[in-house]
Design an enzyme around this catalytic site. Structure first.
Site, PDB file in Angstrom:
ATOM      1  N   GLY A  33       0.816  -1.201   0.000  1.00  0.00           N
ATOM      2  CA  GLY A  33       0.000   0.000   0.000  1.00  0.00           C
ATOM      3  C   GLY A  33       0.850   1.250   0.000  1.00  0.00           C
ATOM      4  N   GLY A  34       0.208   2.379   0.279  1.00  0.00           N
ATOM      5  CA  GLY A  34       0.892   3.661   0.195  1.00  0.00           C
ATOM      6  C   GLY A  34       1.890   3.890   1.308  1.00  0.00           C
ATOM      7  N   ALA A  75       2.997   1.036   3.578  1.00  0.00           N
ATOM      8  CA  ALA A  75       3.689  -0.149   4.060  1.00  0.00           C
ATOM      9  C   ALA A  75       3.452  -1.310   3.112  1.00  0.00           C
ATOM     10  CB  ALA A  75       3.215  -0.512   5.460  1.00  0.00           C
ATOM     11  N   THR A  76       4.288  -2.328   3.293  1.00  0.00           N
ATOM     12  CA  THR A  76       4.120  -3.610   2.605  1.00  0.00           C
ATOM     13  C   THR A  76       3.895  -4.680   3.654  1.00  0.00           C
ATOM     14  OG1 THR A  76       5.591  -2.890   0.826  1.00  0.00           O
ATOM     15  CG2 THR A  76       5.177  -5.251   1.017  1.00  0.00           C
ATOM     16  N   VAL A  77       2.938  -5.587   3.374  1.00  0.00           N
ATOM     17  CA  VAL A  77       2.583  -6.626   4.340  1.00  0.00           C
ATOM     18  C   VAL A  77       3.104  -7.964   3.837  1.00  0.00           C
ATOM     19  CG1 VAL A  77       0.727  -7.728   5.617  1.00  0.00           C
ATOM     20  CG2 VAL A  77       0.526  -5.322   4.975  1.00  0.00           C
ATOM     21  N   ASP A 116      -8.345   6.667  10.729  1.00  0.00           N
ATOM     22  CA  ASP A 116      -8.392   6.306   9.302  1.00  0.00           C
ATOM     23  C   ASP A 116      -9.334   5.119   9.105  1.00  0.00           C
ATOM     24  OD1 ASP A 116      -7.798   6.555   6.620  1.00  0.00           O
ATOM     25  OD2 ASP A 116      -5.947   5.381   6.731  1.00  0.00           O
TER      26      ASP A 116
END
Length: 645
Positions: free
Chosen positions: A27-28, A30-32, A141
């Site tokens: 995502g904008g 982080a990376t999971v 959010d």
């Protein structure tokens, strides 16, 4: 090309603990990744922040603090945070892994949800937000991308505190609003301020989207959408979807009120209204279906743990539904046919779940109390007052109390105490800390010791050590000074030392010639009186004194001195008998005159002349006040000379 194969973290051991297996989503921010915690042998989801954030010290500090706060949340509808750490340039969170889809994936596939089903998604979301609000946390959010629907039917909310950590970065100092514009409350747009009611607003927008399949505002630019959030009133769902239940129109209208004061105080208050609305909606024929879920998509979110025990999320066992347009009308009932044992079981299970939904809704609807939160203690009194009012209390500030540990201006305690249930609108008294209590040392100079002790006790202080010191200015027995000094702030119950005047100390003039003793005593402020006595080895020297040496006395006191008999001329004893002076064959020296010299220099001078020296301290000012034998006398080598200083 499989991007997982090119990801540098896949296959690596992160922080010596998490073996990264594959990439789940990007995502904008982080990376999971799917990873194995080799220390505890469990599958986890690891969210690694993008390097632009990890290189910002302000973000890292806020990120660590928020992670600690979120880790304290324990709720079945919150994705649990297990760990937080850094490994080189990688700043990460370790969370429970939730296999499933996001609510955004479901909306993308289905368009919108029926009224009851939309509420059955929102109720666990509101339960998660309400738990966070009770702990003093705000999500900031709330959106479908941050709601996870597990394969086993559970609903989980993710990314608590991440938006707040982003606020600490340089991005916010360049005018970028933190949050997702379609769900951002008016106060977030205008001032960046967010509290529990901001989450309530976003939840209202999300319910609108679940019911209608779209967000209330659309625009060519994010700023045009933000403008409408600030200046327009969110339409009710029935404006876009005729026939939408009025109960849900009311629910959305309350949650999305432009003025935060007109919204429910927090997600728990909105949860009560949502459960009540669910209970009052008409029943649909057959079991209430759940949101279908499929394989994980590559969207940012994630994460969860093994199936949790049954909870009040109101999400039913998974039942596949068609993915075309949805209608709120009951589906036609097929002709009756003989049911197999499995179908009877499913029907019975559906009946039990419907009853459970009704009972849970009734229980929620009875919950009209609010709880005094423990998070108020330790917060600034102004902030705590605002939060308590948001939760529905009428707040009063009590008289501040001193405390050694809680800083001044922070909440020391509440009345009633944390955890107490109360009716909405009940009075809550916040007691602020006045900081550590300090007492100024009172002025006891000039008092006697008993008077000083009494005065100290009046201010809750205690007399400590008592020390005497000679003084020619302060009368004997009076306090000269205190330690700590007068006026210094000290804790209640502290000890204060007293320095008391000993007046004048009687000089030691024993053995001193009369003239020199007279000069010493008069110079010190005393009045000497002499009495002659016979049978003394050395004539005209002091052989007794009263008061005794070093006795405490007052200036002007009379000193009685007893002298050996004085002769007109002083001689050594052997001279009167015609004998030779002691020594080696008449080896004699002349005693130097060392009067008023520094006693150390005088001592060295006498020793250099060949005589021995005896020191007698009388006033202790360092200068020679008397000597015997006097200077100029011829004496045998080694004769003892006494000097007073």
């Amino acid at each position: 090309m499989d991007t997982t194969l090119t990801d540098p973290l896949v296959g690596k051991l992160l922080d010596g603990r998490y073996r990264v297996e594959s990439r789940i989503a990007r995502g904008g921010m982080a990376t999971v990744y799917l990873a194995l915690d080799i220390r505890l042998d469990r599958t986890v989801a690891v969210k690694v922040m993008h390097r632009s954030l990890a290189e910002d010290p302000a973000f890292v500090r806020r990120f660590i603090g928020e992670a600690k706060s979120v880790a304290s949340l324990s709720h079945p509808n919150v994705v649990h945070v297990f760990d937080q750490g850094t490994d080189g340039d990688n700043v990460y969170l370790s969370m429970e892994y939730v296999p499933g889809r996001t609510l955004r994936d479901v909306l993308r596939d289905r368009g919108r949800l029926p009224a009851r089903e939309a509420l059955e998604v929102m109720i666990p979301v509101l339960a998660a937000l309400g738990s966070a609000h009770q702990s003093g946390l705000v999500h900031r959010d709330v959106k479908p991308e941050n709601v996870l629907l597990a394969d086993d039917g559970r609903v989980k909310v993710v990314d608590f505190g991440l938006a707040r950590a982003i606020e600490a970065t340089n991005q916010t100092r360049t005018g970028v609003m933190i949050g997702t514009i379609g769900y951002m409350s008016p106060e977030q747009v205008t001032s960046g301020a967010a509290d529990a009611r901001s989450d309530v607003y976003a939840a209202g927008i999300m319910l609108f989207e679940l019911l209608t399949g779209r967000q209330p505002y659309e625009g060519d630019t994010p700023m045009s959408v933000a403008y409408r959030h600030v200046h327009d009133t969110v339409p009710v769902p029935s404006a876009l979807l005729p026939g939408s239940p009025p109960l849900l129109d009311t629910l959305v209208a309350r949650a999305t009120a432009r003025d935060p004061a007109n919204r429910p105080a927090d997600a728990t208050a909105l949860l009560v209204a949502a459960v009540d609305a669910h209970r009052m909606l008409p029943r649909e024929s057959g079991p209430v279906p759940s949101v279908p879920v499929g394989p994980p998509h590559t969207h940012e979110t994630t994460v969860s743990a093994p199936p949790a025990p049954a909870n009040h999320t109101l999400i039913q066992p998974r039942v596949e539904l068609p993915t075309g347009p949805v209608s709120d009308q009951p589906a036609p009932v097929p002709p009756a046919r003989r049911m197999s044992g499995a179908r009877w079981f499913l029907l019975a299970l559906a009946v039990v779940m419907v009853i459970a939904v009704g009972v849970t809704g009734w229980l929620f609807s009875q919950n009209t109390t609010i709880v005094v939160p423990s998070a108020l203690v330790g917060k600034n009194i102004t902030v705590a007052t605002s939060e308590a009012r948001q939760r529905g209390f009428t707040v009063e500030e009590g008289e501040a109390e001193h405390d050694e540990k809680v800083p001044k201006g922070s909440v020391l305690r509440t009345d009633p105490v944390a955890g107490t249930e109360a009716e909405p609108g009940s009075k809550l008294i916040l007691i602020a800390s006045a900081g550590p209590k300090r007492v100024a040392v009172p002025n006891v100079v000039g008092m006697t010791e008993p008077q000083a002790r009494s005065r100290l006790a009046e201010d809750s202080l205690v007399a400590g050590k008592v020390r005497k010191q000679a003084s020619d200015t302060v009368p004997r027995g009076q306090v000269m000074r205190t330690v700590p000094a007068v006026g210094n702030p000290v804790k209640e119950g502290s000890k204060v030392d007293l320095v008391i005047s000993a007046g004048l100390l009687m000089p030691d003039v024993m053995g001193m010639p009369r003239d020199q003793a007279d000069g010493v005593l008069r110079g010190a402020g005393f009045v000497p009186e002499f009495v002659e006595q016979t049978d003394a080895a050395q004539p005209c020297t002091v052989i007794a004194q009263d008061p005794r040496p070093k006795a405490e006395t007052d200036k002007g006191a009379v000193v009685r001195l007893t002298l050996s008999q004085c002769a007109s001329e002083w001689h050594w004893p052997w001279e009167n008998n015609g004998e030779q002076p002691p020594g080696d064959g008449g080896n004699v020296v002349q005693i130097p005159n060392i009067m008023f010299k520094d006693f150390r220099a005088a001592r060295d001078e006498l020793r250099a002349a060949g005589v021995t020296v005896k020191l007698r301290r009388t006033l202790g000012k360092g200068r020679v006040l008397a000597q015997i034998p006097p200077g100029g006398q011829t004496v045998p080598v080694g004769t003892e000379v006494t000097i007073w200083y």
